[in-house]
Design a protein around this motif. Structure first.
Motif, PDB file in Angstrom:
ATOM      1  N   MET A   9       1.038  -1.354   0.132  1.00 15.29           N
ATOM      2  CA  MET A   9      -0.071   0.426   0.038  1.00 15.29           C
ATOM      3  C   MET A   9       0.697   0.835   0.257  1.00 15.29           C
ATOM      4  SD  MET A   9      -2.829  -1.123  -0.008  1.00 15.29           S
ATOM      5  CE  MET A   9      -3.843   0.125  -0.210  1.00 15.29           C
ATOM      6  N   LEU A  10       0.873   2.366  -0.840  1.00 15.48           N
ATOM      7  CA  LEU A  10       1.460   3.841  -0.603  1.00 15.48           C
ATOM      8  C   LEU A  10       0.400   4.647  -0.140  1.00 15.48           C
ATOM      9  CD1 LEU A  10       1.897   4.044  -4.296  1.00 15.48           C
ATOM     10  CD2 LEU A  10       3.932   2.996  -2.714  1.00 15.48           C
ATOM     11  N   TYR A  11       0.505   5.190   0.043  1.00 19.15           N
ATOM     12  CA  TYR A  11      -0.048   6.705   1.427  1.00 19.15           C
ATOM     13  C   TYR A  11       0.891   7.766   0.926  1.00 19.15           C
ATOM     14  CZ  TYR A  11      -0.654   2.788   4.343  1.00 19.15           C
ATOM     15  OH  TYR A  11      -1.515   1.341   4.586  1.00 19.15           O
ATOM     16  N   VAL A  12      -0.088   8.252   0.660  1.00 20.07           N
ATOM     17  CA  VAL A  12      -0.267   9.679  -0.130  1.00 20.07           C
ATOM     18  C   VAL A  12      -0.355  11.065   0.441  1.00 20.07           C
ATOM     19  CG1 VAL A  12      -0.765  11.286  -2.504  1.00 20.07           C
ATOM     20  CG2 VAL A  12      -1.192   9.666  -2.089  1.00 20.07           C
ATOM     21  N   PHE A  13       0.469  12.265   0.187  1.00 20.01           N
ATOM     22  CA  PHE A  13       0.879  13.057   1.706  1.00 20.01           C
ATOM     23  C   PHE A  13       0.792  14.608   0.512  1.00 20.01           C
ATOM     24  CE2 PHE A  13       1.472   9.680   4.554  1.00 20.01           C
ATOM     25  CZ  PHE A  13       0.549  10.446   5.683  1.00 20.01           C
ATOM     26  N   GLY A  14       0.307  15.406   0.350  1.00 20.61           N
ATOM     27  CA  GLY A  14       0.793  17.436  -0.132  1.00 20.61           C
ATOM     28  C   GLY A  14       1.375  17.744   1.149  1.00 20.61           C
TER      29      GLY A  14
END
Length: 81
Positions: A29-34
């Motif tokens: 699983m990949l976790y995306v932040f900005g």
């Protein structure tokens, strides 16, 4: 500076969790932040606010890998904002 940006992430910077689509890594699983950060221009002394796209991979053995950290190409939606 990358370490400071990563350590400064909060829950409100979280965008989404994605299934890794790269061959051989489909179970991860990949976790995306900005994050909006002030950075210096590469050439010159001017600074500007840059919206970053930050992607992590959390492995089953509790390791977290920074997959990418780059300027956003398009705005992202935030889960907690």
């Amino acid at each position: 500076m990358a370490k400071d940006i990563l350590m400064g992430l909060t829950a409100t910077d979280f965008s989404e969790r994605l299934q890794n689509e790269h061959e051989g890594y489909e179970d991860e699983m990949l976790y995306v932040f900005g994050k909006d950060v002030e950075l210096l221009e590469r050439m010159g002394n001017e600074s500007k606010i840059v919206s970053l796209y930050i992607k992590f991979n959390k492995l089953d053995n509790c390791y977290v890998i920074v997959v990418s950290l780059h300027e956003q190409k398009y705005p992202i939606k935030y889960y907690f904002k």
